[in-house]
Design a protein around this motif. Structure first.
Motif, PDB file in Angstrom:
ATOM      1  N   GLU A 137       0.886  -0.942   0.001  1.00  0.00           N
ATOM      2  CA  GLU A 137      -0.012  -0.150  -0.064  1.00  0.00           C
ATOM      3  C   GLU A 137       0.883   1.407   0.215  1.00  0.00           C
ATOM      4  N   ALA A 138       1.880   1.330   1.040  1.00  0.00           N
ATOM      5  CA  ALA A 138       2.793   2.506   0.737  1.00  0.00           C
ATOM      6  C   ALA A 138       3.517   2.444  -0.358  1.00  0.00           C
ATOM      7  N   PHE A 139       4.078   1.502  -0.861  1.00  0.00           N
ATOM      8  CA  PHE A 139       5.034   1.318  -1.997  1.00  0.00           C
ATOM      9  C   PHE A 139       4.315   1.832  -3.221  1.00  0.00           C
ATOM     10  N   ALA A 140       3.036   1.700  -3.426  1.00  0.00           N
ATOM     11  CA  ALA A 140       2.318   2.156  -4.388  1.00  0.00           C
ATOM     12  C   ALA A 140       2.151   3.605  -4.350  1.00  0.00           C
ATOM     13  N   LEU A 141       1.908   4.255  -3.498  1.00  0.00           N
ATOM     14  CA  LEU A 141       1.769   5.797  -3.322  1.00  0.00           C
ATOM     15  C   LEU A 141       2.884   6.194  -3.570  1.00  0.00           C
TER      16      LEU A 141
END
Length: 259
Positions: A137-141
């Motif tokens: 989730e964090a990597f995508a953003l």
């Protein structure tokens, strides 16, 4: 040996009885620079007081921790923005996404991270990312926001080699702490395949104390234990790892002549 501790909550309540002594122990252990991640409005005063008391050693960040994201998130983010506009900080952080405790505020956590990624670009600061149980989730953003100017560190990295390669591909560093010393921490299968150029050292004190202090209060003076474990896993001397990780932190956080 000169080490840079890139993530220490040395201002926390757990250090109230002996903060000055903990700072002295850190310096005596060769930890010449300590970076302080913010949590939320409740930690700013204590963090800035510590920085003011030890300006040659301690350097503050400004951000909103994902575990502090809730109904007052907009007020918290306005405070972060206000502080960043008022004075220098070494980074935006600690921020990110945490799905370990609660998924209730995931949409708000995502928006808070988007805002702080934009602030990191606006102020040309590195961003310090918390991604507990939320790497994807964090990597995508972060990947979505990466325009070539973003830089930072995936703090407390404990992922797979594939995740490490994705972090490196994004142009980010990995913060390595006490988990590297844990028997089942998993980093023994990752770090031997990662170049030193992509690593910085941290304790995340008072949490995640390295072996043999696991389960006790962590502190920056324990950073050499992380250093020696990383050196062993990489098949390098502690001196080589110390020099490389210090240089990486100096460049990432633009710490001129520090460490």
């Amino acid at each position: 040996m000169n080490l840079i501790e890139t993530h220490a909550h040395l201002y926390s309540e757990q250090f109230r009885p002996d903060q000055a002594e903990a700072l002295h122990r850190a310096v005596a252990a060769g930890v010449g620079t300590i970076l302080l991640p913010n949590v939320d409005h409740s930690t700013i005063d204590a963090m800035l007081e510590l920085e003011a008391a030890a300006p040659q050693t301690c350097h503050a960040m400004m951000g909103l921790h994902p575990c502090s994201v809730g109904p007052t998130v907009e007020k918290e983010l306005r405070l972060v923005e206000d502080w960043l506009s008022k004075r220098p900080f070494v980074a935006v952080g600690e921020c990110g996404i945490d799905l370990y405790w609660d998924k209730t505020y995931l949409p708000q956590q995502q928006e808070a991270l988007r805002v702080q990624l934009a602030l990191a670009r606006q102020y040309d600061l590195p961003i310090v990312l918390h991604t507990r149980d939320a790497f994807e989730e964090a990597f995508a953003l972060v990947a979505e926001a990466q325009d070539g100017s973003l830089r930072g560190v995936f703090h407390c990295f404990s992922g797979s080699l594939e995740e490490a390669e994705r972090v490196i591909g994004l142009g980010f560093k990995m913060g390595i702490g006490g988990v590297a010393t844990f028997k089942n921490g998993g980093l023994d299968k990752v770090l031997p395949h990662v170049d030193l150029a992509h690593l910085v050292l941290e304790t995340d004190c008072p949490y995640l104390a390295p072996v043999p202090y696991r389960g006790k209060r962590n502190e920056p003076a324990y950073l050499p234990l992380v250093l020696h474990r990383v050196a062993a896993l990489l098949g390098q001397s502690p001196e080589v790892v110390a020099e490389a990780t210090t240089r990486n932190a100096q460049e990432l956080f633009r710490l001129a002549n520090q460490g």
